[in-house]
Scaffold this motif. Structure first.
Motif, PDB file in Angstrom:
ATOM      1  N   PHE A   1      86.804  67.428 117.367  1.00  0.00           N
ATOM      2  CA  PHE A   1      85.679  67.699 118.248  1.00  0.00           C
ATOM      3  C   PHE A   1      85.875  66.895 119.526  1.00  0.00           C
ATOM      4  O   PHE A   1      86.280  65.732 119.476  1.00  0.00           O
ATOM      5  N   LEU A   2      85.573  67.503 120.662  1.00  0.00           N
ATOM      6  CA  LEU A   2      85.761  66.881 121.964  1.00  0.00           C
ATOM      7  C   LEU A   2      84.413  66.590 122.610  1.00  0.00           C
ATOM      8  O   LEU A   2      83.557  67.475 122.712  1.00  0.00           O
ATOM      9  N   LEU A   3      84.231  65.337 123.021  1.00  0.00           N
ATOM     10  CA  LEU A   3      83.041  64.915 123.763  1.00  0.00           C
ATOM     11  C   LEU A   3      83.480  64.247 125.053  1.00  0.00           C
ATOM     12  O   LEU A   3      84.640  63.861 125.199  1.00  0.00           O
TER      13      LEU A   3
ATOM     14  N   ALA B   1      88.365  59.751 131.379  1.00  0.00           N
ATOM     15  CA  ALA B   1      88.502  60.261 132.744  1.00  0.00           C
ATOM     16  C   ALA B   1      88.732  61.769 132.776  1.00  0.00           C
ATOM     17  O   ALA B   1      88.695  62.376 133.836  1.00  0.00           O
ATOM     18  N   GLN B   2      88.965  62.367 131.617  1.00  0.00           N
ATOM     19  CA  GLN B   2      89.298  63.786 131.514  1.00  0.00           C
ATOM     20  C   GLN B   2      90.487  64.104 132.413  1.00  0.00           C
ATOM     21  O   GLN B   2      90.468  65.010 133.233  1.00  0.00           O
TER      22      GLN B   2
ATOM     23  N   VAL C   1      94.463  64.680 128.008  1.00  0.00           N
ATOM     24  CA  VAL C   1      95.113  65.912 127.551  1.00  0.00           C
ATOM     25  C   VAL C   1      96.254  65.571 126.592  1.00  0.00           C
ATOM     26  O   VAL C   1      96.381  66.168 125.526  1.00  0.00           O
ATOM     27  N   GLU C   2      97.066  64.590 126.953  1.00  0.00           N
ATOM     28  CA  GLU C   2      98.177  64.182 126.085  1.00  0.00           C
ATOM     29  C   GLU C   2      97.674  63.668 124.740  1.00  0.00           C
ATOM     30  O   GLU C   2      98.226  64.003 123.698  1.00  0.00           O
ATOM     31  N   ALA C   3      96.630  62.839 124.761  1.00  0.00           N
ATOM     32  CA  ALA C   3      96.102  62.290 123.514  1.00  0.00           C
ATOM     33  C   ALA C   3      95.521  63.393 122.630  1.00  0.00           C
ATOM     34  O   ALA C   3      95.700  63.376 121.407  1.00  0.00           O
ATOM     35  N   ILE C   4      94.846  64.350 123.229  1.00  0.00           N
ATOM     36  CA  ILE C   4      94.287  65.470 122.472  1.00  0.00           C
ATOM     37  C   ILE C   4      95.407  66.297 121.849  1.00  0.00           C
ATOM     38  O   ILE C   4      95.367  66.642 120.665  1.00  0.00           O
TER      39      ILE C   4
END
Length: 174
Positions: free
Chosen positions: A101-103, A144-145, A150-153
């Motif tokens: 899940f992304l917050l 910081a989006q 992105v890499e961590a996701i």
């Protein structure tokens, strides 16, 4: 004012992105399976905007096919919790380890946690998560989006498929 031809073309492009039926979604997925890469050797996107009569079936079909699922809950709140059904569906159909899940900083995590917990207490008998010995819901809090997020996701999602080099995202016990 925009020319009528532009408006017509824009509406036509947008209309093609809506899923009209289960058969249409199946045809799109067959095309994607036959040609998964673009000329630039990146994976094709599958825009799947839905109407009231197609969204649940589309979510069910795409969830069934997915190895891992990233669910974007940025902006989720008590007033804006239209995707609560999808949260429950994911917990009913995908192993916890395969859901992220992304917050973001602007989203209060409490309504998200309450929704996940309520869905957890209503798991269906066929859920791969029923009877999980030590359930942990994976939640990534984007800072910081930026590229680092992105890499961590992506690392977390690849890791969920058995890949290597996965950092653990922020974890929330259920």
């Amino acid at each position: 004012a925009r020319p009528a031809a532009w408006t017509w073309a824009a509406r036509r492009v947008m209309a093609r992105q809506f899923v009209g039926s289960a058969e249409e979604l199946a045809a799109r997925l067959r095309r994607l399976d036959r040609h998964p890469l673009t000329l630039g050797l990146t994976y094709r996107a599958l825009p799947a905007m839905c109407r009231d009569d197609t969204w649940r079936g589309t979510v069910q079909t795409l969830t069934e096919r997915a190895g891992v699922v990233l669910m974007d809950l940025r902006g989720f709140s008590e007033a804006r919790k239209g995707c609560a059904w999808e949260v429950g569906h994911l917990l009913d159909t995908k192993a916890l380890e395969r859901i992220l899940f992304l917050l973001d900083r602007a989203t209060d995590p409490e309504p998200v946690h309450r929704t996940i917990e309520a869905s957890w207490h209503r798991l269906v008998e066929t859920s791969p998560n029923l009877g999980h010995p030590s359930p942990v819901v994976r939640v990534y809090h984007a800072g910081a989006q930026d590229e680092a997020d992105v890499e961590a996701i992506l690392d977390a999602l690849v890791g969920a498929t058995g890949g290597v080099g996965r950092p653990e995202p922020n974890a929330v016990p259920s």
